[in-house]
Design a protein around this motif. Sequence first.
Motif, PDB file in Angstrom:
ATOM      1  N   ALA A 154       8.146   7.238  -5.487  1.00  0.00           N
ATOM      2  CA  ALA A 154       7.090   7.457  -4.485  1.00  0.00           C
ATOM      3  C   ALA A 154       7.012   6.270  -3.530  1.00  0.00           C
ATOM      4  O   ALA A 154       7.005   5.113  -3.955  1.00  0.00           O
ATOM      5  CB  ALA A 154       5.748   7.645  -5.189  1.00  0.00           C
ATOM      6  N   LEU A 155       6.943   6.589  -2.244  1.00  0.00           N
ATOM      7  CA  LEU A 155       6.849   5.547  -1.217  1.00  0.00           C
ATOM      8  C   LEU A 155       5.865   6.018  -0.147  1.00  0.00           C
ATOM      9  O   LEU A 155       5.757   7.198   0.132  1.00  0.00           O
ATOM     10  CB  LEU A 155       8.235   5.311  -0.599  1.00  0.00           C
ATOM     11  CG  LEU A 155       8.318   4.326   0.580  1.00  0.00           C
ATOM     12  CD1 LEU A 155       7.928   2.923   0.152  1.00  0.00           C
ATOM     13  CD2 LEU A 155       9.728   4.327   1.167  1.00  0.00           C
ATOM     14  N   GLY A 156       5.162   5.063   0.435  1.00  0.00           N
ATOM     15  CA  GLY A 156       4.236   5.393   1.518  1.00  0.00           C
ATOM     16  C   GLY A 156       2.796   5.321   1.069  1.00  0.00           C
ATOM     17  O   GLY A 156       2.313   6.224   0.385  1.00  0.00           O
ATOM     18  N   GLY A 157       2.141   4.219   1.419  1.00  0.00           N
ATOM     19  CA  GLY A 157       0.726   4.072   1.090  1.00  0.00           C
ATOM     20  C   GLY A 157       0.439   3.809  -0.377  1.00  0.00           C
ATOM     21  O   GLY A 157      -0.710   3.935  -0.819  1.00  0.00           O
ATOM     22  N   ILE A 158       1.452   3.449  -1.135  1.00  0.00           N
ATOM     23  CA  ILE A 158       1.249   3.205  -2.575  1.00  0.00           C
ATOM     24  C   ILE A 158       0.591   1.846  -2.781  1.00  0.00           C
ATOM     25  O   ILE A 158       1.054   0.826  -2.260  1.00  0.00           O
ATOM     26  CB  ILE A 158       2.597   3.233  -3.338  1.00  0.00           C
ATOM     27  CG1 ILE A 158       3.376   4.531  -3.064  1.00  0.00           C
ATOM     28  CG2 ILE A 158       2.366   3.044  -4.830  1.00  0.00           C
ATOM     29  CD1 ILE A 158       2.719   5.787  -3.576  1.00  0.00           C
ATOM     30  N   ASN A 159      -0.495   1.838  -3.555  1.00  0.00           N
ATOM     31  CA  ASN A 159      -1.157   0.577  -3.913  1.00  0.00           C
ATOM     32  C   ASN A 159      -1.793   0.711  -5.293  1.00  0.00           C
ATOM     33  O   ASN A 159      -1.678   1.755  -5.941  1.00  0.00           O
ATOM     34  CB  ASN A 159      -2.194   0.184  -2.846  1.00  0.00           C
ATOM     35  CG  ASN A 159      -3.270   1.239  -2.669  1.00  0.00           C
ATOM     36  OD1 ASN A 159      -3.648   1.937  -3.623  1.00  0.00           O
ATOM     37  ND2 ASN A 159      -3.781   1.380  -1.448  1.00  0.00           N
ATOM     38  N   SER A 160      -2.459  -0.335  -5.730  1.00  0.00           N
ATOM     39  CA  SER A 160      -3.014  -0.355  -7.093  1.00  0.00           C
ATOM     40  C   SER A 160      -4.051   0.744  -7.322  1.00  0.00           C
ATOM     41  O   SER A 160      -4.288   1.152  -8.452  1.00  0.00           O
ATOM     42  CB  SER A 160      -3.625  -1.725  -7.396  1.00  0.00           C
ATOM     43  OG  SER A 160      -4.583  -2.066  -6.412  1.00  0.00           O
ATOM     44  N   LYS A 161      -4.654   1.248  -6.249  1.00  0.00           N
ATOM     45  CA  LYS A 161      -5.705   2.268  -6.393  1.00  0.00           C
ATOM     46  C   LYS A 161      -5.153   3.680  -6.608  1.00  0.00           C
ATOM     47  O   LYS A 161      -5.841   4.550  -7.129  1.00  0.00           O
ATOM     48  CB  LYS A 161      -6.617   2.264  -5.165  1.00  0.00           C
ATOM     49  CG  LYS A 161      -7.407   0.972  -4.984  1.00  0.00           C
ATOM     50  CD  LYS A 161      -8.305   1.057  -3.757  1.00  0.00           C
ATOM     51  CE  LYS A 161      -9.151  -0.188  -3.604  1.00  0.00           C
ATOM     52  NZ  LYS A 161      -8.350  -1.384  -3.285  1.00  0.00           N
ATOM     53  N   ASN A 162      -3.911   3.938  -6.202  1.00  0.00           N
ATOM     54  CA  ASN A 162      -3.396   5.312  -6.322  1.00  0.00           C
ATOM     55  C   ASN A 162      -2.119   5.455  -7.161  1.00  0.00           C
ATOM     56  O   ASN A 162      -1.555   6.540  -7.251  1.00  0.00           O
ATOM     57  CB  ASN A 162      -3.174   5.913  -4.923  1.00  0.00           C
ATOM     58  CG  ASN A 162      -2.233   5.083  -4.061  1.00  0.00           C
ATOM     59  OD1 ASN A 162      -1.288   4.480  -4.548  1.00  0.00           O
ATOM     60  ND2 ASN A 162      -2.496   5.066  -2.757  1.00  0.00           N
ATOM     61  N   LEU A 177       5.570  -1.554  -0.413  1.00  0.00           N
ATOM     62  CA  LEU A 177       5.955  -2.251   0.813  1.00  0.00           C
ATOM     63  C   LEU A 177       4.687  -2.890   1.403  1.00  0.00           C
ATOM     64  O   LEU A 177       4.428  -4.056   1.192  1.00  0.00           O
ATOM     65  CB  LEU A 177       6.615  -1.283   1.803  1.00  0.00           C
ATOM     66  CG  LEU A 177       7.519  -1.891   2.888  1.00  0.00           C
ATOM     67  CD1 LEU A 177       8.362  -0.818   3.557  1.00  0.00           C
ATOM     68  CD2 LEU A 177       6.758  -2.689   3.925  1.00  0.00           C
ATOM     69  N   GLY A 178       3.891  -2.089   2.084  1.00  0.00           N
ATOM     70  CA  GLY A 178       2.677  -2.612   2.707  1.00  0.00           C
ATOM     71  C   GLY A 178       1.693  -3.243   1.729  1.00  0.00           C
ATOM     72  O   GLY A 178       1.043  -4.239   2.053  1.00  0.00           O
ATOM     73  N   ALA A 179       1.600  -2.664   0.526  1.00  0.00           N
ATOM     74  CA  ALA A 179       0.650  -3.197  -0.470  1.00  0.00           C
ATOM     75  C   ALA A 179       0.945  -4.656  -0.795  1.00  0.00           C
ATOM     76  O   ALA A 179       0.033  -5.442  -1.057  1.00  0.00           O
ATOM     77  CB  ALA A 179       0.704  -2.356  -1.749  1.00  0.00           C
ATOM     78  N   VAL A 180       2.215  -5.012  -0.766  1.00  0.00           N
ATOM     79  CA  VAL A 180       2.624  -6.392  -1.052  1.00  0.00           C
ATOM     80  C   VAL A 180       2.532  -7.259   0.196  1.00  0.00           C
ATOM     81  O   VAL A 180       1.847  -8.281   0.224  1.00  0.00           O
ATOM     82  CB  VAL A 180       4.062  -6.430  -1.625  1.00  0.00           C
ATOM     83  CG1 VAL A 180       4.611  -7.857  -1.659  1.00  0.00           C
ATOM     84  CG2 VAL A 180       4.085  -5.841  -3.026  1.00  0.00           C
ATOM     85  N   TRP A 181       3.206  -6.820   1.271  1.00  0.00           N
ATOM     86  CA  TRP A 181       3.363  -7.698   2.436  1.00  0.00           C
ATOM     87  C   TRP A 181       2.134  -7.764   3.333  1.00  0.00           C
ATOM     88  O   TRP A 181       2.019  -8.675   4.158  1.00  0.00           O
ATOM     89  CB  TRP A 181       4.591  -7.279   3.235  1.00  0.00           C
ATOM     90  CG  TRP A 181       5.831  -7.360   2.386  1.00  0.00           C
ATOM     91  CD1 TRP A 181       6.581  -6.316   1.927  1.00  0.00           C
ATOM     92  CD2 TRP A 181       6.439  -8.546   1.857  1.00  0.00           C
ATOM     93  NE1 TRP A 181       7.627  -6.773   1.143  1.00  0.00           N
ATOM     94  CE2 TRP A 181       7.566  -8.134   1.085  1.00  0.00           C
ATOM     95  CE3 TRP A 181       6.144  -9.902   1.951  1.00  0.00           C
ATOM     96  CZ2 TRP A 181       8.384  -9.045   0.426  1.00  0.00           C
ATOM     97  CZ3 TRP A 181       6.963 -10.810   1.290  1.00  0.00           C
ATOM     98  CH2 TRP A 181       8.065 -10.383   0.541  1.00  0.00           C
TER      99      TRP A 181
END
Length: 202
Positions: A154-162, A177-181
């Motif tokens: 899964a890629l795209g908007g993935i973060n600790s909340k989902n 990607l975005g969740a880290v950087w």
Amino acid sequence: MIVISNALTVVDEIKIIHSLFEEELSLFHIRKPDFSELEMAQFIQQINLKHRNKLVLHSHHELAEDLGIIRFHFSEKERENRHNVSAILSDLYKNKSKSASTHSIEDFNSLESDFDYAFLSPVFKSISKENYQPKTDLFKALKSRTNYKTKTIALGGINSKNIQKTLENGFDNIALLGAVWSNTNPVKEFKLCQKIVRSHLQ
């Protein structure tokens, strides 16, 4: 778990990458679309040699042999533009790990069996790309999965909340990607996400 590089240069980027590996990052995808071959080589040479087997090249694949890289990624456009799919199966890629980007379950299902895993995106609204959001419900789409030789990432908007929801709905693993950087403390966010993934996969 996978982390993808920021397309642009990040302050202390190499230091952060080393910290992620120290926290047992499995794979690091180097996606720098604007890098020349020389810039790519210089970037990779800054990463400790012991981590080379965990690096995945998105471009300038011809550098791989000299730099000890054994993992290659193919974008959807690259796969479509190749006149002959056998190019992906050429000697350069023989017995090497290959991954792909897909944006629909149909594309994912039609992948050749030699891809170890593929990104399926975007699952949620992107953190790093403006106005990049799902056109279809990929959780629903996954119910039509027929390709089980290739792992779904899964890629795209993935973060600790989902992450939990994502894994519970059929994805094999996740990529960040975005969740880290985009985080003020990228390593801390990575560790939090990693903990959730490990808990789910145990």
